[in-house]
Enzyme design. Sequence first.
Site, PDB file in Angstrom:
ATOM      1  CB  SER A 124      -0.947   0.025   1.259  1.00  0.00           C
ATOM      2  OG  SER A 124      -1.922   0.988   1.006  1.00  0.00           O
ATOM      3  CG  HIS A 147      -4.595  -1.321  -2.614  1.00  0.00           C
ATOM      4  ND1 HIS A 147      -5.069  -0.144  -2.024  1.00  0.00           N
ATOM      5  CD2 HIS A 147      -3.721  -1.590  -1.484  1.00  0.00           C
ATOM      6  CE1 HIS A 147      -4.906   0.085  -1.099  1.00  0.00           C
ATOM      7  NE2 HIS A 147      -3.842  -0.955  -0.391  1.00  0.00           N
TER       8      HIS A 147
END
Length: 246
Positions: A124, A147
């Site tokens: 992340s 993501h």
Amino acid sequence: MYTLSNNKLEQQPPSAEEAKKSAAVETIQQLGQTATPSGESNIFCMTIIGQIEGHMVLPPQNKTTKYEHLIPQLVAAEQNPKIEGVLIILNTVGGDVEAGLAIAEMIATLSKPTVTLVLGGGHSIGVPIAVASNHSLIAETATMTIHPIRLNGLVIGVPQTFEYLDKMQERVIRFVTGHSQISEEKFKELMFKTGELTRDIGTTVVGPDAVKYGLINRLGGIGEGIRELNRLIEERRNGQSGGLMQ
């Protein structure tokens, strides 16, 4: 130790042996080992583990890295003339976007050589931190999850919310592509891929693939990381001495 002097109980300073025993007990309690490596180093090692905590305090059972602790450490490393390089070791699940970007910008703007090493995971918002250094490494078994930005808590369903999300996402994309060899098209393809993660959009990239895509410079571990940092330090020394000679 206490002694009786003029009918008063006075505390005496601990002897060298008592101080040594006390230090050993503290080391066991804090680090779970009986001795720590000694000797000064010209390399400052900073670890980013667990979840990167932002403006909200996370529950006590969470393993966290507080960004307000890291920023002063980086400032101190930049100012300390004895520190010639910074090694950043990551094993993080990600966390607060703005806190992660703040740490990444701090690493990227240090004047001293920096090397990042992803061990376990750099997921992340850990991705921008991993690529922020002069040279990045990743362990062969380590992974990085890419993501889209996610929001927690109350979300107001207005166009401005989505515009804000899009701008925040562009900040992350611009930083990652600007500090690594991955193209914007490839990074967005990995970010918006469906079908790979069970409950989300995105991609989990394993070590060799992160190198293949140009996200990370090369595979390696702690030994390679320190060797690369020493090489960068030597180059900086030679550059400074060359500048003085001219």
